[in-house]
Design a protein around this motif. Structure first.
Motif, PDB file in Angstrom:
ATOM      1  N   LEU A 390       1.005  -1.229  -0.132  1.00 20.55           N
ATOM      2  CA  LEU A 390       0.504  -0.091  -0.052  1.00 20.55           C
ATOM      3  C   LEU A 390       0.910   1.231  -0.002  1.00 20.55           C
ATOM      4  O   LEU A 390       0.467   2.249  -0.111  1.00 20.55           O
ATOM      5  N   HIS A 391       2.254   1.018   0.483  1.00 27.71           N
ATOM      6  CA  HIS A 391       3.289   2.743  -0.376  1.00 27.71           C
ATOM      7  C   HIS A 391       3.143   3.232  -1.160  1.00 27.71           C
ATOM      8  O   HIS A 391       2.736   2.502  -2.704  1.00 27.71           O
ATOM      9  N   PRO A 392       2.652   4.303  -1.556  1.00 31.85           N
ATOM     10  CA  PRO A 392       2.077   4.713  -2.557  1.00 31.85           C
ATOM     11  C   PRO A 392       4.054   4.911  -3.346  1.00 31.85           C
ATOM     12  O   PRO A 392       3.521   4.804  -5.017  1.00 31.85           O
ATOM     13  N   TRP A 393       4.863   4.255  -3.201  1.00 31.64           N
ATOM     14  CA  TRP A 393       5.602   3.722  -4.152  1.00 31.64           C
ATOM     15  C   TRP A 393       5.292   2.627  -4.869  1.00 31.64           C
ATOM     16  O   TRP A 393       5.589   2.283  -6.116  1.00 31.64           O
ATOM     17  N   PHE A 394       4.732   1.752  -4.280  1.00 31.15           N
ATOM     18  CA  PHE A 394       3.858   0.823  -5.745  1.00 31.15           C
ATOM     19  C   PHE A 394       2.719   1.077  -5.640  1.00 31.15           C
ATOM     20  O   PHE A 394       1.860  -0.166  -6.057  1.00 31.15           O
ATOM     21  N   LYS A 395       2.094   2.173  -5.700  1.00 33.95           N
ATOM     22  CA  LYS A 395       1.022   2.363  -6.395  1.00 33.95           C
ATOM     23  C   LYS A 395       0.882   2.312  -7.704  1.00 33.95           C
ATOM     24  O   LYS A 395       1.908   2.345  -8.739  1.00 33.95           O
ATOM     25  N   ASN A 396      -0.595   1.257  -8.223  1.00 32.02           N
ATOM     26  CA  ASN A 396      -1.077   0.577  -9.385  1.00 32.02           C
ATOM     27  C   ASN A 396       0.162  -0.042 -10.001  1.00 32.02           C
ATOM     28  O   ASN A 396       0.177  -0.564 -10.951  1.00 32.02           O
ATOM     29  N   PHE A 397       1.293  -0.632  -9.014  1.00 37.35           N
ATOM     30  CA  PHE A 397       2.069  -2.244  -8.984  1.00 37.35           C
ATOM     31  C   PHE A 397       0.776  -2.676 -10.006  1.00 37.35           C
ATOM     32  O   PHE A 397      -0.062  -4.068  -9.164  1.00 37.35           O
ATOM     33  N   PRO A 398       1.293  -3.788 -11.240  1.00 34.99           N
ATOM     34  CA  PRO A 398       0.565  -5.016 -11.375  1.00 34.99           C
ATOM     35  C   PRO A 398       1.545  -6.541 -10.681  1.00 34.99           C
ATOM     36  O   PRO A 398       1.983  -7.048 -10.725  1.00 34.99           O
ATOM     37  N   TRP A 399       1.128  -6.275  -9.367  1.00 28.78           N
ATOM     38  CA  TRP A 399       1.257  -7.521  -8.566  1.00 28.78           C
ATOM     39  C   TRP A 399       0.997  -8.348  -9.051  1.00 28.78           C
ATOM     40  O   TRP A 399       1.870  -9.569  -9.169  1.00 28.78           O
ATOM     41  N   SER A 400      -0.007  -9.074  -9.282  1.00 26.08           N
ATOM     42  CA  SER A 400      -1.441  -9.996  -9.674  1.00 26.08           C
ATOM     43  C   SER A 400       0.136 -10.833 -10.616  1.00 26.08           C
ATOM     44  O   SER A 400       1.022 -11.840 -11.221  1.00 26.08           O
ATOM     45  N   LYS A 401       0.490  -9.900 -11.691  1.00 29.05           N
ATOM     46  CA  LYS A 401       0.970  -9.662 -13.385  1.00 29.05           C
ATOM     47  C   LYS A 401       2.493 -10.200 -12.601  1.00 29.05           C
ATOM     48  O   LYS A 401       3.561 -11.540 -13.192  1.00 29.05           O
ATOM     49  N   LEU A 402       3.712  -9.642 -11.770  1.00 29.38           N
ATOM     50  CA  LEU A 402       4.399 -10.706 -11.468  1.00 29.38           C
ATOM     51  C   LEU A 402       4.436 -12.395 -11.056  1.00 29.38           C
ATOM     52  O   LEU A 402       5.150 -12.683 -11.285  1.00 29.38           O
ATOM     53  N   GLN A 403       3.638 -12.414  -9.874  1.00 34.06           N
ATOM     54  CA  GLN A 403       2.791 -12.849  -9.198  1.00 34.06           C
ATOM     55  C   GLN A 403       3.920 -14.194  -9.980  1.00 34.06           C
ATOM     56  O   GLN A 403       4.010 -15.052 -10.483  1.00 34.06           O
ATOM     57  N   ASN A 404       2.596 -13.712 -11.132  1.00 34.52           N
ATOM     58  CA  ASN A 404       2.718 -14.927 -12.566  1.00 34.52           C
ATOM     59  C   ASN A 404       3.947 -15.122 -14.152  1.00 34.52           C
ATOM     60  O   ASN A 404       3.617 -15.624 -14.825  1.00 34.52           O
TER      61      ASN A 404
END
Length: 473
Positions: A390-404
């Motif tokens: 939730l930190h602003p540095w990771f705002k809108n970061f595609p976590w699911s795409k990275l996981q996959n």
């Protein structure tokens, strides 16, 4: 038409057991009998056949028993019944000799057996399984790394590449790290994740322990930071996010890694980061102030000061790595653990505006500064991993795409390079070889070998990460 030859009486399984039990020469050497569960209460035997509790079988009296039974080499049904009864009685005697902590033994005194067993190995019962894998099942290619206990090899088996960690038992014992290597083997057998280095086999011989794991051709981040000196913000964010996903999995499984550092972060061919080395990882518990192992430059203050600690120690180490990738140095440096501890206690490191490299965001600086907080309760991630996401540095970061693994890594190691320092391998291998030579005699003690009982492991799962050999020259 030829008839299928019948099995001779002498070679039948029952008579083989009888012949084994009737060996006339006895010695302190012992054979193990694998017997089905036949309770001594199922047959009636004189007390004389049990010299004392948990003793070996008295073969002289067993031979007498056989004579009394008047077993003849015959194919008649009656003789088969006699043989069956005799085998049941022999097995009952074997069962009566079983000790609480070991296998069933009979004694044998032959000179040949005594010669063969002169320097017998003491290994866990599982290792004697005929199906247990050993190093002969692998093709050894070359050394790709050196650790505190030995080498890491690139090996091949059934067309697949693996990394094999070969650890000297003498070094493990000398460095008082038996609990560490056994702990790593235990944890790896319970964990499987895309962003970890996963284990597929574990086995041992008289001198070494072996861990067979995912092979990553990209080298570790220590090697790359040594070459690059610094990474840019995009590269650092990708690395930090990949490391976080691996840590999140460990933390969900109630495990603190406690040794996150560039040497334990390995890249695959596409640039994704994988966490390795769970030697000092521990299952989370309320009282853990005595768990003080780690690497001083990356060790959280609460661990350094021997206080109880939580998953937040891994986030502190993540902050140190991000700081190092940004500025090309660690926040606290020193020649010893005490010097680093004194620096931590003396001041709270914060990245100043004047230190920020060009093209780095304010959000990135804030992220690193909040991870490096000395007080755990003030540290980002103390209340849970969601604070990282939730930190602003990771705002809108595609976590699911990275996981996959659907994202393209901004830093991809050169597939034509070795991605490791061969000179350092030679130096450290010579140091280890000298220590092994000095301490190899430790392995002559059966109690030393027994410390590694139960090390064996064989995964039933397919490889999670499959190395693409077509990209290798």
């Amino acid at each position: 038409m030829k008839q299928t030859p019948k099995m001779s009486q002498a070679s039948s399984p029952n008579n083989k057991l009888i012949n084994t039990l009737l060996l006339k020469s006895k010695s302190p050497s012992q054979y193990t009998i694998q017997s089905p569960a036949v309770s001594p209460t199922q047959v009636s035997l004189p007390k004389a056949f049990y010299p004392h509790k948990n003793s070996s079988i008295d073969l002289t009296k067993l031979a007498t028993l056989m004579k009394q039974q008047k077993v003849k080499q015959s194919s008649s049904e009656g003789s088969k019944d006699s043989m069956t009864q005799l085998i049941a009685k022999a097995r009952a005697i074997a069962m009566s000799a079983k000790t609480p902590s070991g296998p069933i033994h009979i004694r044998n005194d032959s000179a040949q057996v005594r010669k063969v067993n002169k320097e017998s190995e003491v290994i866990s019962p599982k290792a004697t399984d005929a199906k247990q894998i050993n190093k002969a099942a692998f093709t050894f290619e070359y050394v790709i790394g050196i650790g505190g206990f030995g080498k890491v090899w690139r090996v091949k088996r059934t067309g697949q590449q693996f990394a094999m960690k070969e650890m000297s038992k003498a070094l493990v014992i000398t460095k008082k790290s038996v609990n560490s290597v056994m702990n790593e083997r235990m944890l790896l057998s319970q964990l499987k994740h895309t962003f970890l280095i996963n284990m597929y086999y574990a086995f041992q011989d008289r001198e070494n322990l072996y861990l067979v794991m995912d092979y990553m051709c990209g080298g570790d981040l220590r090697f790359h930071i040594g070459r690059m000196r610094r990474f840019n913000e995009e590269q650092t964010k990708f690395f930090v996010a990949s490391i976080f996903i691996g840590l999140e999995y460990l933390h969900i499984n109630n495990i603190i890694h406690r040794d996150i550092k560039p040497e334990n972060l390995v890249l695959d061919e596409k640039g994704f980061v994988h966490i390795t080395d769970l030697g000092i990882a521990r299952v989370m518990k309320q009282e853990n102030s005595s768990d003080t192992s780690g690497t001083p430059g990356y060790m959280a203050p609460e661990v350094m000061c021997r206080q109880n600690h939580t998953f937040a120690v891994d986030y502190y180490a993540l902050g140190v790595i991000a700081y190092e990738f940004m500025l090309g140095r660690r926040p606290y440096v020193g020649r010893s653990r005490q010097e680093i501890r004194d620096q931590i206690l003396a001041r709270q490191v914060q990245i100043k505006a004047s230190e920020v490299p060009p093209n780095w965001s304010v959000e990135a600086v804030d992220f690193v500064n909040r991870l490096l907080q000395r007080k755990p309760a003030s540290r980002l991630g103390f209340n849970g991993g969601h604070e990282i996401k939730l930190h602003p540095w990771f705002k809108n970061f595609p976590w699911s795409k990275l996981q996959n693994r659907e994202l393209k890594a901004p830093f991809v190691p050169n597939p034509s390079d070795d991605n490791f320092d061969q000179r350092q391998i030679v130096i450290e291998d010579e140091e280890n070889a000298e220590l092994i030579a000095q301490n190899i005699q430790l392995l002559r003690d059966p109690n030393a070998q027994q410390q590694f009982a139960g090390y064996e492991y064989q995964s039933n799962n397919e490889k999670i990460f499959v190395f693409d050999q077509s990209k290798q020259s």
